[in-house]
Write a protein that holds these residues in place. Structure first.
Motif, mmCIF file in Angstrom:
data_model
loop_
_atom_site.group_PDB
_atom_site.id
_atom_site.type_symbol
_atom_site.label_atom_id
_atom_site.label_comp_id
_atom_site.label_asym_id
_atom_site.label_seq_id
_atom_site.Cartn_x
_atom_site.Cartn_y
_atom_site.Cartn_z
ATOM 1 N N ASP A 3 0.845 -1.184 0.000
ATOM 2 C CA ASP A 3 0.000 0.000 0.000
ATOM 3 C C ASP A 3 0.887 1.242 0.000
ATOM 4 O OD1 ASP A 3 -2.075 1.768 0.148
ATOM 5 O OD2 ASP A 3 -2.428 1.467 2.284
ATOM 6 N N ASP A 11 -2.961 7.761 -11.951
ATOM 7 C CA ASP A 11 -3.775 7.006 -12.898
ATOM 8 C C ASP A 11 -3.315 7.273 -14.331
ATOM 9 O OD1 ASP A 11 -5.003 9.301 -13.965
ATOM 10 O OD2 ASP A 11 -6.793 9.081 -12.767
ATOM 11 N N GLN A 38 -3.176 -2.942 -12.854
ATOM 12 C CA GLN A 38 -4.622 -2.749 -12.869
ATOM 13 C C GLN A 38 -5.200 -3.413 -11.630
ATOM 14 O OE1 GLN A 38 -5.685 -4.588 -16.614
ATOM 15 N NE2 GLN A 38 -5.940 -2.590 -17.553
ATOM 16 N N PRO A 39 -5.797 -2.620 -10.748
ATOM 17 C CA PRO A 39 -6.426 -3.240 -9.574
ATOM 18 C C PRO A 39 -7.612 -4.093 -10.018
ATOM 19 C CG PRO A 39 -6.819 -0.867 -9.598
ATOM 20 C CD PRO A 39 -5.945 -1.184 -10.763
ATOM 21 N N GLU A 40 -7.825 -5.174 -9.315
ATOM 22 C CA GLU A 40 -8.940 -6.057 -9.661
ATOM 23 C C GLU A 40 -10.217 -5.478 -9.076
ATOM 24 O OE1 GLU A 40 -8.153 -10.087 -8.630
ATOM 25 O OE2 GLU A 40 -6.118 -9.981 -9.405
ATOM 26 N N SER A 41 -11.030 -4.925 -9.961
ATOM 27 C CA SER A 41 -12.314 -4.377 -9.521
ATOM 28 C C SER A 41 -13.303 -4.503 -10.661
ATOM 29 C CB SER A 41 -12.161 -2.908 -9.103
ATOM 30 O OG SER A 41 -11.836 -2.119 -10.216
ATOM 31 N N GLY A 42 -14.544 -4.270 -10.388
ATOM 32 C CA GLY A 42 -15.585 -4.395 -11.399
ATOM 33 C C GLY A 42 -15.689 -3.187 -12.310
ATOM 34 N N ASP A 43 -14.941 -2.128 -11.997
ATOM 35 C CA ASP A 43 -15.014 -0.916 -12.812
ATOM 36 C C ASP A 43 -14.296 -1.112 -14.139
ATOM 37 O OD1 ASP A 43 -16.288 0.216 -10.653
ATOM 38 O OD2 ASP A 43 -14.451 1.112 -9.850
ATOM 39 N N LYS A 46 -8.457 0.348 -15.638
ATOM 40 C CA LYS A 46 -7.658 1.551 -15.586
ATOM 41 C C LYS A 46 -6.280 1.157 -15.080
ATOM 42 C CE LYS A 46 -8.933 6.254 -14.813
ATOM 43 N NZ LYS A 46 -9.602 7.246 -14.037
#
Length: 66
Positions: A3, A11, A38-43, A46
């Protein structure tokens, strides 16, 4: 990745502006050099970069412009 806090990452839009590249050019350099994450997210996907990665991208972009 550890972190790094909100100020240690940039970004893809901001990175493209800082480097004077278009977003597709930035994504191309990122893919070729293996930089960014790329962070693992549903968006929508990015890419985010650390300042060290921006430095490496800047060097690569400058070298390719010669």
């Amino acid at each position: 990745m550890a972190d790094l806090g909100p100020k240690a990452i940039v970004d893809e839009h901001c990175a493209a502006v800082l480097l004077g590249l278009t977003p597709p050019e930035l994504r191309w350099f990122s893919r070729v050099l293996g930089l960014g994450y790329q962070p693992e997210s549903g968006d929508a996907p990015k890419i985010f970069f650390t300042y060290e990665e921006l430095k490496r991208l800047s060097s690569a972009a400058a070298a390719s412009a010669k």
